[in-house]
Write a protein that holds these residues in place. Structure first.
Motif, PDB file in Angstrom:
ATOM      1  N   GLY A 133       4.650  -4.797   2.146  1.00 17.72           N
ATOM      2  CA  GLY A 133       4.948  -4.860   3.564  1.00 17.72           C
ATOM      3  C   GLY A 133       4.357  -6.085   4.232  1.00 17.72           C
ATOM      4  O   GLY A 133       4.139  -7.129   3.593  1.00 17.72           O
ATOM      5  N   GLY A 144       1.374  -6.708   5.276  1.00 21.22           N
ATOM      6  CA  GLY A 144       0.081  -7.124   4.724  1.00 21.22           C
ATOM      7  C   GLY A 144       0.268  -8.015   3.506  1.00 21.22           C
ATOM      8  O   GLY A 144      -0.372  -9.065   3.361  1.00 21.22           O
ATOM      9  N   THR A 145       1.177  -7.612   2.628  1.00 22.28           N
ATOM     10  CA  THR A 145       1.460  -8.374   1.404  1.00 22.28           C
ATOM     11  C   THR A 145       1.953  -9.774   1.749  1.00 22.28           C
ATOM     12  O   THR A 145       1.481 -10.779   1.201  1.00 22.28           O
ATOM     13  CB  THR A 145       2.547  -7.625   0.588  1.00 22.28           C
ATOM     14  N   ARG A 184     -12.158 -10.248   2.929  1.00 22.61           N
ATOM     15  CA  ARG A 184     -11.379  -9.769   1.773  1.00 22.61           C
ATOM     16  C   ARG A 184     -10.519 -10.902   1.211  1.00 22.61           C
ATOM     17  O   ARG A 184     -10.544 -11.195   0.020  1.00 22.61           O
ATOM     18  CB  ARG A 184     -10.472  -8.617   2.209  1.00 22.61           C
ATOM     19  N   GLU A 223      -7.258   3.507   2.903  1.00 19.33           N
ATOM     20  CA  GLU A 223      -6.423   3.097   1.768  1.00 19.33           C
ATOM     21  C   GLU A 223      -6.888   3.769   0.478  1.00 19.33           C
ATOM     22  O   GLU A 223      -6.442   3.407  -0.609  1.00 19.33           O
ATOM     23  CB  GLU A 223      -6.443   1.575   1.615  1.00 19.33           C
ATOM     24  N   MET A 236      -0.328  -0.845  -5.123  1.00 22.88           N
ATOM     25  CA  MET A 236      -1.689  -1.311  -5.438  1.00 22.88           C
ATOM     26  C   MET A 236      -2.340  -0.370  -6.459  1.00 22.88           C
ATOM     27  O   MET A 236      -2.925  -0.803  -7.443  1.00 22.88           O
ATOM     28  CB  MET A 236      -2.545  -1.363  -4.166  1.00 22.88           C
ATOM     29  N   GLU A 263       1.649 -11.417   4.581  1.00 25.18           N
ATOM     30  CA  GLU A 263       0.609 -12.182   5.279  1.00 25.18           C
ATOM     31  C   GLU A 263      -0.397 -12.767   4.281  1.00 25.18           C
ATOM     32  O   GLU A 263      -0.718 -13.951   4.327  1.00 25.18           O
ATOM     33  CB  GLU A 263      -0.100 -11.266   6.287  1.00 25.18           C
ATOM     34  N   GLU A 264      -0.853 -11.952   3.373  1.00 24.35           N
ATOM     35  CA  GLU A 264      -1.872 -12.412   2.409  1.00 24.35           C
ATOM     36  C   GLU A 264      -1.309 -13.524   1.523  1.00 24.35           C
ATOM     37  O   GLU A 264      -1.967 -14.526   1.262  1.00 24.35           O
ATOM     38  CB  GLU A 264      -2.321 -11.231   1.534  1.00 24.35           C
ATOM     39  N   SER A 308       0.852  -1.191   0.000  1.00 29.46           N
ATOM     40  CA  SER A 308       0.000   0.000   0.000  1.00 29.46           C
ATOM     41  C   SER A 308       0.891   1.246   0.000  1.00 29.46           C
ATOM     42  O   SER A 308       0.406   2.361   0.070  1.00 29.46           O
ATOM     43  CB  SER A 308      -0.952  -0.011   1.202  1.00 29.46           C
ATOM     44  N   LEU A 337     -11.282   0.050   5.620  1.00 31.87           N
ATOM     45  CA  LEU A 337     -10.106   0.559   4.904  1.00 31.87           C
ATOM     46  C   LEU A 337     -10.495   1.424   3.707  1.00 31.87           C
ATOM     47  O   LEU A 337      -9.625   1.986   3.038  1.00 31.87           O
ATOM     48  CB  LEU A 337      -9.234  -0.608   4.420  1.00 31.87           C
TER      49      LEU A 337
HETATM   50  P1  AMP Z   1       1.191  -3.701   3.059  1.00 30.53           P
HETATM   51  O1  AMP Z   1       1.941  -4.735   2.302  1.00 30.53           O
HETATM   52  O2  AMP Z   1       1.403  -3.803   4.554  1.00 30.53           O
HETATM   53  O3  AMP Z   1       1.365  -2.317   2.538  1.00 30.53           O
HETATM   54  O4  AMP Z   1      -0.358  -4.082   2.874  1.00 30.53           O
HETATM   55  C1  AMP Z   1      -0.852  -4.465   1.633  1.00 30.53           C
HETATM   56  C2  AMP Z   1      -2.308  -4.745   1.745  1.00 30.53           C
HETATM   57  O5  AMP Z   1      -2.528  -5.822   2.665  1.00 30.53           O
HETATM   58  C3  AMP Z   1      -3.126  -3.574   2.265  1.00 30.53           C
HETATM   59  O6  AMP Z   1      -4.286  -3.502   1.496  1.00 30.53           O
HETATM   60  C4  AMP Z   1      -3.461  -3.995   3.681  1.00 30.53           C
HETATM   61  O7  AMP Z   1      -4.688  -3.478   4.098  1.00 30.53           O
HETATM   62  C5  AMP Z   1      -3.564  -5.474   3.546  1.00 30.53           C
HETATM   63  N1  AMP Z   1      -3.421  -6.177   4.809  1.00 30.53           N
HETATM   64  C6  AMP Z   1      -2.650  -5.880   5.860  1.00 30.53           C
HETATM   65  N2  AMP Z   1      -2.753  -6.806   6.840  1.00 30.53           N
HETATM   66  C7  AMP Z   1      -3.661  -7.704   6.408  1.00 30.53           C
HETATM   67  C8  AMP Z   1      -4.236  -8.900   6.945  1.00 30.53           C
HETATM   68  N3  AMP Z   1      -3.887  -9.370   8.149  1.00 30.53           N
HETATM   69  N4  AMP Z   1      -5.130  -9.559   6.184  1.00 30.53           N
HETATM   70  C9  AMP Z   1      -5.482  -9.095   4.972  1.00 30.53           C
HETATM   71  N5  AMP Z   1      -4.982  -8.009   4.409  1.00 30.53           N
HETATM   72  C10 AMP Z   1      -4.080  -7.306   5.108  1.00 30.53           C
END
Ligand code: AMP
Length: 197
Positions: free
Chosen positions: A107, A109-110, A90, A72, A46, A112-113, A10, A68
């Motif tokens: 980061g 979030g990426t 999501r 976001e 994104m 983790e997903e 993000s 979000l």
């Molecule tokens: P980031 O890589 O941290 O910038 O996040 C990328 C995307 O992952 C953003 O849309 C976040 O909202 C989303 N995100 C962060 N943590 C989680 C989670 N635990 N589950 C799902 N999506 C997440």
């Protein structure tokens, strides 16, 4: 493959190569008539990938939780923006809609997903390819750690092989097209190891 989910930051990150590669992948998806499924935001990588798909005449599905939507900056110009109730919804919807999963630099979030869908593949819950778009070696240390996991026998070589990687978007998509999922799921492998079979 009709729809590919791309997890990415993000934020844009420090190196302009991240943005450039996000745009390159977006154009490629549009050319191949593959719909981009992503987090629905306008910010960071994104936003770049979604804009590049649209500019190249492609299709985008965004999935964003209500909470979000403002934070976001939801990409309201895309034709298919799904607003869901939670992060879990999501991820479940993104997984349901897609036949392949790519992580670009991003980061927590990426990461983790991406690892959630990779572990679902390992359990045999889906058979879709999962790959890291390793722009300028961004994921090298993560890949090294996964090799360490395999070296310590917490991951067998067949499941290690599920993790595709390439620095080039086109080569990564080629690997997706040739991908064959492992025959056994992780639970059967762990049981074999336990019984020394
Ligand atoms: P980031 O890589 O941290 O910038 O996040 C990328 C995307 O992952 C953003 O849309 C976040 O909202 C989303 N995100 C962060 N943590 C989680 C989670 N635990 N589950 C799902 N999506 C997440």
């Amino acid at each position: 493959m009709k729809r590919i989910c791309v997890f990415c930051g993000s934020s844009p990150g420090t190196d302009p190569a991240y943005t450039a590669t996000a745009r390159q992948l977006g154009i490629l998806l549009a050319e191949k008539k593959i719909t981009l499924v992503y987090g629905g935001a306008k910010v960071g990588l994104m936003g770049h990938i979604a804009k590049s798909v649209l500019e190249a005449g492609g299709r985008v599905t965004g999935v964003i939780p209500k909470k979000l939507y403002e934070k976001e900056v939801a990409f309201t110009e895309i034709s298919d923006l799904r607003v869901v109730g939670s992060m879990h919804e999501r991820k479940a919807l993104m997984a349901e809609l897609s036949d392949g999963f790519i992580a670009m630099p991003g980061g927590l979030g990426t990461v983790e997903e991406f690892f959630e869908v990779l572990t679902w593949a390992q359990l045999g819950l889906h058979r879709d390819p999962c790959g890291l778009l390793n722009v300028k070696g961004y994921f090298d240390r993560l890949i090294g750690f996964i090799d360490h996991i395999a070296g310590q026998q917490f991951l067998d070589s067949e499941h290690r092989g599920m993790l595709l990687e390439d620095e080039d978007p086109l080569s990564l998509l080629d690997k997706f097209e040739k991908y064959t999922p492992p025959k056994a799921d992780k639970a059967s492998w762990a049981l074999k190891l336990e019984n020394n079979i």
